[in-house]
Scaffold this motif. Structure first.
Motif, PDB file in Angstrom:
ATOM      1  N   GLN A   1       0.830  -1.204   0.000  1.00  0.00           N
ATOM      2  CA  GLN A   1       0.000   0.000   0.000  1.00  0.00           C
ATOM      3  C   GLN A   1       0.866   1.256   0.000  1.00  0.00           C
ATOM      4  N   ARG A   2       1.940   1.263   0.794  1.00  0.00           N
ATOM      5  CA  ARG A   2       2.855   2.421   0.824  1.00  0.00           C
ATOM      6  C   ARG A   2       3.481   2.661  -0.547  1.00  0.00           C
ATOM      7  N   LEU A   3       3.929   1.581  -1.193  1.00  0.00           N
ATOM      8  CA  LEU A   3       4.535   1.711  -2.520  1.00  0.00           C
ATOM      9  C   LEU A   3       3.530   2.227  -3.550  1.00  0.00           C
ATOM     10  N   GLU A   4       2.303   1.718  -3.493  1.00  0.00           N
ATOM     11  CA  GLU A   4       1.279   2.178  -4.430  1.00  0.00           C
ATOM     12  C   GLU A   4       0.973   3.655  -4.238  1.00  0.00           C
ATOM     13  N   GLU A   5       0.877   4.099  -2.975  1.00  0.00           N
ATOM     14  CA  GLU A   5       0.616   5.510  -2.692  1.00  0.00           C
ATOM     15  C   GLU A   5       1.772   6.393  -3.158  1.00  0.00           C
ATOM     16  N   ALA A   6       3.005   5.954  -2.928  1.00  0.00           N
ATOM     17  CA  ALA A   6       4.172   6.728  -3.373  1.00  0.00           C
ATOM     18  C   ALA A   6       4.208   6.816  -4.896  1.00  0.00           C
ATOM     19  N   ASN A   7       3.891   5.733  -5.573  1.00  0.00           N
ATOM     20  CA  ASN A   7       3.875   5.736  -7.033  1.00  0.00           C
ATOM     21  C   ASN A   7       2.773   6.650  -7.559  1.00  0.00           C
TER      22      ASN A   7
END
Length: 122
Positions: free
Chosen positions: A52-58
């Motif tokens: 979820q963190r990676l998706e939000e950062a992307n």
């Protein structure tokens, strides 16, 4: 057997009457839960949180990114080959009427290429 204990067999099952069978223990059977399952649950949770963190950062990076257009010379060549506008007004008329339906050609080349130091003139 309760519906929670029924599982569909793969399509390779030889008999249509064997579409459902009772799985031993079932998913809600307390005897099937162990410490290793609890640890894998934590691993699964941390994996989901990191995803979820990676998706939000992307998503943030994507939304902040400026559009990428063709370089000035390539854009100029393409526009001249296809429409050959002679003046700024002709170009604006083409852009306003939707002739540039490609994301690679700027609708406002003076501003876009001016910001990059590539703009020459109309």
């Amino acid at each position: 057997p309760t519906p929670a204990h029924r599982t569909l067999l793969p399509p390779t099952a030889s008999s249509a009457s064997a579409l459902l069978y009772q799985s031993p223990g079932g998913p809600d059977d307390p005897e099937q839960i162990s410490n290793s399952d609890e640890n894998s649950g934590l691993d699964d949770l941390s994996w989901r949180v990191n995803r979820q963190r990676l998706e939000e950062a992307n998503t943030k990076r994507f939304l902040k990114a400026k559009p990428v257009k063709l370089p000035y010379k390539a854009s100029q060549r393409w526009i001249q080959m296809n429409w050959n506008p002679k003046t700024k007004e002709e170009f604006r008329d083409l852009a306003d009427n939707g002739y540039f339906r490609t994301p690679y050609i700027s609708k406002d080349p003076e501003r876009y290429y001016g910001e990059r130091g590539e703009w020459i003139s109309w």
